[in-house]
Motif scaffolding. Structure first.
Motif, short mmCIF file in Angstrom:
data_model
loop_
_atom_site.label_atom_id
_atom_site.label_comp_id
_atom_site.label_asym_id
_atom_site.label_seq_id
_atom_site.Cartn_x
_atom_site.Cartn_y
_atom_site.Cartn_z
N ARG A 9 -3.30 7.47 3.39
CA ARG A 9 -4.85 7.33 3.29
C ARG A 9 -5.19 7.48 1.68
NH1 ARG A 9 -9.32 8.91 6.30
NH2 ARG A 9 -11.27 8.56 5.14
N TRP A 32 0.08 10.95 7.22
CA TRP A 32 -1.23 10.27 7.53
C TRP A 32 -1.92 10.34 6.03
CZ3 TRP A 32 -6.08 12.64 6.97
CH2 TRP A 32 -7.24 11.80 7.20
N SER A 33 -1.93 11.61 5.53
CA SER A 33 -2.82 11.98 4.32
C SER A 33 -2.19 11.20 3.20
CB SER A 33 -2.82 13.47 4.13
OG SER A 33 -1.55 14.10 3.81
N ARG A 78 -2.97 6.68 -0.34
CA ARG A 78 -2.43 5.70 -1.26
C ARG A 78 -1.32 6.21 -2.14
NH1 ARG A 78 -7.25 3.51 -1.27
NH2 ARG A 78 -7.50 4.04 -3.69
N THR A 136 0.94 -1.01 -0.01
CA THR A 136 -0.02 0.05 0.00
C THR A 136 0.85 1.34 -0.10
OG1 THR A 136 -1.84 -0.99 1.38
CG2 THR A 136 -2.01 1.00 1.06
#
Length: 616
Positions: A384, A380-381, A386, A180
């Protein structure tokens, strides 16, 4: 005779293999023989004691880890499409790689019985000798959620971005999700896959799928052997949580390593536990024979299982056992690199260096601190969405931190970055405060304040590492070290007693005609003192040091030193040289060189500005 627990483990291993044979036969297949099953036995294998096998099983009991069921594969599945046929096995591995396989081999007691009597693990596996051999960089952490996979993915992306051929390998038994983070397929099969980054390929091992996978998982030993035979420069392996014996063995057998942790009590407690377990595991695998290994296990059990390496060494030293020297050598050689992830507060930035201090003080080990990665919502973004952090947001703080750490890993590997060595005697006052022999009084005060904060009862880095009595003992030693190093009449004799003779640190001769002549009192100096030439002269006189001796020690011309003390700015050179002169003079007088140089040069620059001179 084996202990009851050892006998039970041997029976479990035999039963597990029998169950696997039956399951395979029902499907019309037979279980492939393991490498140990076809290894020729030593001539005296029938009569040799089972010391190695028993010791390996008992070591697992000491480390409190359950045996991990593993099926060995004769080939590694390499596939980037629907074709899942196995490729031919890699070419024969060089003797070095075979030794690495032996060091990685999981302790299956039923196979350890057949080890060659002449084969030992006393020497650590050297790096591959082939110039193009792929280097394995193993990354792990104390528990889940510390950011190991994000760190591994971005280090691999950075290496690929600078032209290296990189494999990023998902070997996390707790849940593989590296695909991912590197732009790989959403549901990768076991094999090799292209990613969104040129020069970067994803290797999915299936180690997290257990026996339910369509293809049985490989071991880390076979995986490392396969990776080192690949046409790549680096293989970045995400090992996940280093809480199992197999993961620890994989970490120890890699060419390069990085341990990722957090500035949190739970993560630090698990970090200290890993250090003790990994040290004991590596030490036991390096011992050349069964009796030494059994002695190690006996002492480890006596101290509670996986004790602090320093406690283990002291117990063996007090007993007069020759194994103490081997433990001390391994303590000096074991230097795991650490990364502090998700730092949020200003105080978090000091946790890395503080961790090095407490680990050396309590465990007796040296940690190589690679750096920190700041907490950044961009991480994090990108996860999120990918996306790839270093590709989408290369200018963020976290991205720059990751690149800096990756460059440091390469610098250590190439030898351009040298590992810092201690220059003061161990267990000395200087070692406790972490100051050099020539430290000024101000440097001693700063070091004392830092140490008091590190060893405070509520300090983060001391959690789960020190008992209240141990902390009290350390704080008492800190007070003693502080008093001695700030008292010239006590410091000089102490340093002569613990440091070897050195002309560099000989005290300059006194300016008095007789040793009985009284010295003038020193001037009052505070953190806000604005140093002038007269203050520097008064300090020198209070110490009884002649200006000629200062000139001989600092190699600064006597005329310049006189001009500095007389504030004769017209006789001084450019400001950049004056700063260096004043800095050296302050060191001889044991003053805070930074403060002295800053305040004196500020006055000198003002003089030049008033007269229209060049300020440099």
């Amino acid at each position: 005779m084996p202990s009851p627990n050892a006998q039970a483990t041997l029976r479990r291993s035999d039963l597990a293999r029998s169950d696997l044979d039956m399951a395979k036969k029902k499907r019309g297949k037979s279980l492939p023989p393991s490498p140990a099953d076809v290894r020729p036995s030593a001539p005296d294998a029938a009569t040799r004691p089972e010391l190695d096998a028993i010791a390996e099983v008992e070591l697992d009991e000491v480390l409190e880890t359950s045996p991990t069921q593993v099926v060995r594969l004769d080939t590694i599945v390499v596939s980037s499409s629907e074709d899942r046929s196995p490729v031919p096995p890699p070419p024969p591995v060089a003797p070095v790689a075979a030794h690495v396989l032996e060091a990685l081999e999981l302790s299956d007691a039923s196979r350890a019985h057949d080890l060659d009597a002449t084969q030992t693990a006393s020497e650590p596996p050297p790096p591959p000798t082939t110039p193009r051999a792929c280097r394995v960089l193993a990354i792990g952490g104390p528990k889940g959620g510390v950011g190991k996979s994000v760190f591994a993915a971005n280090v691999a992306i950075y290496l690929a971005s600078i032209g290296r051929r990189v494999l990023v390998v998902d070997a996390d038994r707790g849940g593989a999700n590296l695909h991912t983070l590197v732009g790989g397929p959403a549901m990768p099969r076991v094999g090799t896959h292209d990613t969104a980054v040129p020069q970067l390929q994803l290797v999915t091992t299936g180690l997290d799928e257990g026996f339910s996978a369509k293809r049985a998982p490989t071991t880390l030993a076979a995986l490392y052997a396969d990776l080192r035979s690949r046409n790549a420069d680096y293989a970045v392996v995400d090992l996940g949580s280093l809480s199992t014996r197999a993961a620890i063995d994989g970490f120890l057998a890699a060419d390069l390593t990085a341990f990722v942790t957090l500035p949190e009590p739970t993560a630090l407690a698990n970090t200290y536990r890993f250090l003790s377990r990994a040290f004991l595991r590596g030490l036991s695998r390096s011992l050349p024979n069964g009796p030494d290994r059994r002695t190690l296990i006996t002492f480890a059990r006596r101290l509670g299982g996986a004790p602090a390496p320093l406690d283990l060494w002291r117990a063996l030293e007090d007993d007069g056992h020759p194994l103490a020297d081997r433990v001390r050598e391994h303590m000096e050689a074991f230097r795991p690199p650490m990364v502090l992830n998700q730092t949020r507060l200003r105080a978090d930035l000091e946790v890395g260096d503080a961790l090095k201090t407490v680990v050396r003080r309590r465990l007796g080990l040296t940690v190589e601190y690679l750096g920190h990665v700041e907490h950044d919502d961009t991480v994090w973004s990108t996860v999120r969405a990918r996306k790839l952090l270093l590709i989408e947001s290369p200018g963020t703080k976290a991205a720059k931190n990751l690149e800096k750490i990756a460059r440091r890993i390469l610098g250590i590997e190439s030898g351009k970055i040298k590992v810092a060595q201690r220059t003061v005697p161990p267990e000395s006052h200087h070692d406790l405060l972490e100051v050099e022999r020539g430290a000024t009084d101000e440097e001693v005060r700063r070091a004392y304040k830092r140490a008091k904060d590190i060893y405070a009862a509520d300090a983060l880095v001391g959690y789960s590492l020190f008992t209240p009595d141990e902390l009290e003992h350390v704080r008492g030693r800190l007070d003693e070290a502080f008093d001695v190093l700030l008292d010239p009449s006590r410091r000089r004799p102490y340093e002569l007693s613990v440091f070897p003779p050195s002309p560099e640190h000989e005290e300059p001769r006194r300016a008095r005609e007789s040793e009985h002549d009284p010295l003038p009192p020193p001037p009052d100096i505070t953190p806000d003192t604005d140093f002038t030439g007269s203050i520097l002269r008064a300090v020198r006189h209070s110490k009884g040091i002649r200006l000629e001796d200062v000139a001989g020690r600092t190699k600064i011309g006597l005329n310049y030193l006189s001009a500095i003390e007389n504030d004769d700015f017209g006789s001084l050179p450019a400001a950049v040289y004056v700063r260096g002169f004043v800095n050296e003079l302050a060191k001889v007088l044991r003053l805070d060189a930074t403060q002295v140089a800053r305040t004196y040069v500020r006055r000198y620059r003002r003089y030049l500005e008033e007269r229209g001179g060049a300020v440099s």
